[in-house]
Design a protein around this motif. Structure first.
Motif, short mmCIF file in Angstrom:
data_model
loop_
_atom_site.label_atom_id
_atom_site.label_comp_id
_atom_site.label_asym_id
_atom_site.label_seq_id
_atom_site.Cartn_x
_atom_site.Cartn_y
_atom_site.Cartn_z
N ALA A 5 -1.43 9.86 -8.06
CA ALA A 5 -0.36 10.81 -7.74
C ALA A 5 0.46 10.37 -6.54
CB ALA A 5 -0.95 12.19 -7.49
N SER A 6 -0.21 9.87 -5.49
CA SER A 6 0.54 9.52 -4.29
C SER A 6 1.48 8.35 -4.56
CB SER A 6 -0.40 9.18 -3.14
OG SER A 6 -1.25 8.12 -3.46
N ALA A 7 1.03 7.38 -5.36
CA ALA A 7 1.89 6.24 -5.70
C ALA A 7 3.04 6.71 -6.58
CB ALA A 7 1.08 5.17 -6.41
N ASP A 8 2.75 7.59 -7.55
CA ASP A 8 3.79 8.10 -8.43
C ASP A 8 4.87 8.83 -7.63
OD1 ASP A 8 2.44 7.12 -10.58
OD2 ASP A 8 1.49 9.03 -11.12
N SER A 9 4.45 9.67 -6.71
CA SER A 9 5.41 10.44 -5.92
C SER A 9 6.25 9.51 -5.05
CB SER A 9 4.70 11.48 -5.05
OG SER A 9 3.88 10.86 -4.11
N PHE A 10 5.62 8.43 -4.58
CA PHE A 10 6.35 7.46 -3.75
C PHE A 10 7.42 6.77 -4.58
CE2 PHE A 10 7.16 3.32 -1.93
CZ PHE A 10 7.37 3.62 -0.60
N HIS A 11 7.06 6.33 -5.80
CA HIS A 11 8.00 5.59 -6.62
C HIS A 11 9.15 6.48 -7.10
CE1 HIS A 11 6.00 1.81 -6.57
NE2 HIS A 11 4.87 2.31 -7.03
N GLU A 21 0.83 -1.19 0.00
CA GLU A 21 0.00 0.00 0.00
C GLU A 21 0.87 1.25 0.00
OE1 GLU A 21 -3.08 2.49 2.87
OE2 GLU A 21 -2.00 0.77 3.67
N SER A 22 0.45 2.28 -0.73
CA SER A 22 1.18 3.56 -0.68
C SER A 22 0.19 4.72 -0.75
CB SER A 22 2.19 3.64 -1.83
OG SER A 22 1.55 3.55 -3.08
N THR A 23 -0.88 4.59 0.01
CA THR A 23 -1.94 5.62 0.02
C THR A 23 -1.37 7.00 0.29
OG1 THR A 23 -3.61 4.03 0.75
CG2 THR A 23 -4.04 6.36 1.21
N TYR A 24 -0.41 7.11 1.22
CA TYR A 24 0.10 8.42 1.60
C TYR A 24 1.34 8.84 0.84
CZ TYR A 24 -3.37 9.17 5.17
OH TYR A 24 -4.56 9.40 5.80
N GLY A 25 1.80 8.01 -0.11
CA GLY A 25 2.94 8.40 -0.93
C GLY A 25 4.11 8.86 -0.10
N VAL A 26 4.53 10.13 -0.27
CA VAL A 26 5.69 10.65 0.47
C VAL A 26 5.28 11.46 1.69
CG1 VAL A 26 7.19 10.67 -1.55
CG2 VAL A 26 5.79 12.68 -1.06
N MET A 27 4.00 11.39 2.07
CA MET A 27 3.53 12.14 3.25
C MET A 27 3.78 11.34 4.52
SD MET A 27 -0.13 13.39 1.75
CE MET A 27 -0.71 13.89 3.37
N ALA A 53 -5.35 4.98 9.73
CA ALA A 53 -4.75 3.67 10.00
C ALA A 53 -4.07 3.13 8.75
CB ALA A 53 -5.81 2.69 10.47
N HIS A 54 -3.53 4.05 7.94
CA HIS A 54 -2.77 3.67 6.74
C HIS A 54 -1.30 4.00 6.95
CE1 HIS A 54 -6.24 2.96 4.03
NE2 HIS A 54 -6.83 3.86 4.80
N SER A 55 -0.44 3.18 6.39
CA SER A 55 1.00 3.40 6.50
C SER A 55 1.40 4.70 5.82
CB SER A 55 1.71 2.22 5.83
OG SER A 55 3.10 2.42 5.81
N ASP A 56 2.31 5.45 6.46
CA ASP A 56 2.82 6.68 5.84
C ASP A 56 4.16 6.38 5.16
OD1 ASP A 56 4.73 6.58 7.84
OD2 ASP A 56 4.09 8.42 8.85
N TYR A 57 4.81 7.44 4.66
CA TYR A 57 6.06 7.25 3.90
C TYR A 57 7.15 6.58 4.72
CZ TYR A 57 10.45 8.38 1.58
OH TYR A 57 11.69 8.29 1.01
N ASN A 58 7.39 7.07 5.94
CA ASN A 58 8.46 6.50 6.76
C ASN A 58 8.19 5.04 7.10
OD1 ASN A 58 10.07 8.77 6.85
ND2 ASN A 58 9.18 9.56 8.75
#
Length: 341
Positions: free
Chosen positions: A332-338, A110-116, A306-311
């Motif tokens: 967008a959040s997944a793109d920013s994470f990758h 999961e990467s709901t929060y991307g880089v947040m 209750a979703h995982s954040d970037y760290n």
């Protein structure tokens, strides 16, 4: 599915069937359909391995809601872990997602929060309880729009603990208004052994952690309306969480015009909902029927996600050392994470 997931699913399905029952021909599924489905559910425990046509699978604790699971699929020795919604933050009512102690070859995360990143839990709790305290101290009513399952139980435990530690609040009532509130708490009582260490410790001391001293079920809306002026300062947790209808919407319409009152939105709000509209700090909001409501009450947003954040996600990926990592969320959040990996 895991054992707690079955009663949770049954409860949520019946609730959806009830609220969507406009006409028989419009109903997606009936109570009879739900009961037939529940009979076919196969239950499994965390770490229990099953096989189907040579494919092995097992589930691991995900930390998202009670009973939530990450699934690991083993096909010919290649292990694929699919996290689904998960959280690596241990909160008051649930333990964090676990890290499987086997080699993972493919991780779908999961990467709901991307880089947040989330605000630290202790800091967020302090900001939340201080805000609630400030509203009731000035004689106001504090509305907490919540979803029936998950974050509501977290907030109940936070408020219960804070009220216990502050004697000046003991006479100020906290009401919980949700058609599913009591059912949810009964499920948590049944599966306390799958809750956080602190909840289990309390249970081991022969104290039921879900029998709350300062929180009570809210009377029906008509009875509560008659008592409102007499009650004075109070806190109400009410569904739905995005203020789109029901008890939380009615209370908002009644309390928003009064400056001493407050609204604290603790969950995610979808664009187009009233909760989301309040982010722009409007002086008035226009309801669906054309009526305008003045917003003089304090409005705050504090995410108890209750979703995982970037760290958390980054650490999870590093510790698993999977050969291949993919995101389970597009956008967008997944793109920013990758882009950062």
């Amino acid at each position: 599915m895991t054992h707690p997931t079955r009663p949770i699913c049954k409860m949520l399905w019946h609730d959806y069937s009830r609220v969507s029952k406009i006409a028989a021909e419009d109903q997606i599924f009936s109570s009879e359909d739900i009961n037939k489905t529940v009979e076919q559910i196969e239950l499994l425990d965390y770490h229990e391995e099953r096989s189907f046509r040579g494919i092995k699978f097992a589930c691991y604790r995900a930390g998202h809601v009670l009973g939530a699971a990450m699934f690991m699929i083993n096909i010919g020795g290649i292990r694929v872990l699919y996290t689904g919604d998960y959280s690596r933050e241990e909160d008051r009512h649930l333990p964090q997602a676990e890290i499987p102690n086997v080699r993972i070859h493919v991780l779908i995360v999961e990467s709901t929060y991307g880089v947040m990143n989330h605000e630290p839990r202790e800091q967020r709790e302090m900001r939340f309880t201080n805000s609630v305290h400030q509203i009731v101290r000035q004689g106001g009513k504090c509305l907490l729009p919540v979803f029936a399952l998950g974050r509501a139980q977290e907030i109940l435990l936070i408020l219960e603990d804070y009220w216990e530690r502050n004697s000046d609040l003991h006479e100020i009532p906290i009401f919980y208004n949700s058609p599913m509130a009591t059912k949810c708490l009964r499920i948590f009582e049944t599966y306390t052994n799958m809750c956080s260490a602190s909840v289990q410790e309390q249970a081991n001391r022969c104290n039921n952690p879900w029998v709350l001293k300062y929180i009570q079920n809210m009377p029906d809306r008509h009875s509560f309306a008659q008592l409102e002026s007499e009650i004075g300062a109070c806190v109400v947790l009410a569904a739905p969480g995005m203020l789109q209808s029901g008890a939380s919407r009615e209370l908002f319409e009644s309390w928003a015009p009064e400056k001493k009152n407050g609204v604290i939105v603790t969950g995610y709000s979808v664009p187009g909902t009233l909760a989301n509209e309040l982010k722009s700090d409007p002086e008035t909001v226009t309801l669906n029927d054309g009526r305008k409501v003045n917003v003089r009450a304090t409005v705050k947003f504090m995410s108890f996600s209750a979703h995982s954040d970037y760290n958390q996600t980054s650490e999870f990926i590093r510790r698993l050392k999977a050969n291949v990592v993919a995101s389970s969320l597009s956008g967008a959040s997944a793109d920013s994470f990758h882009r950062t990996h």
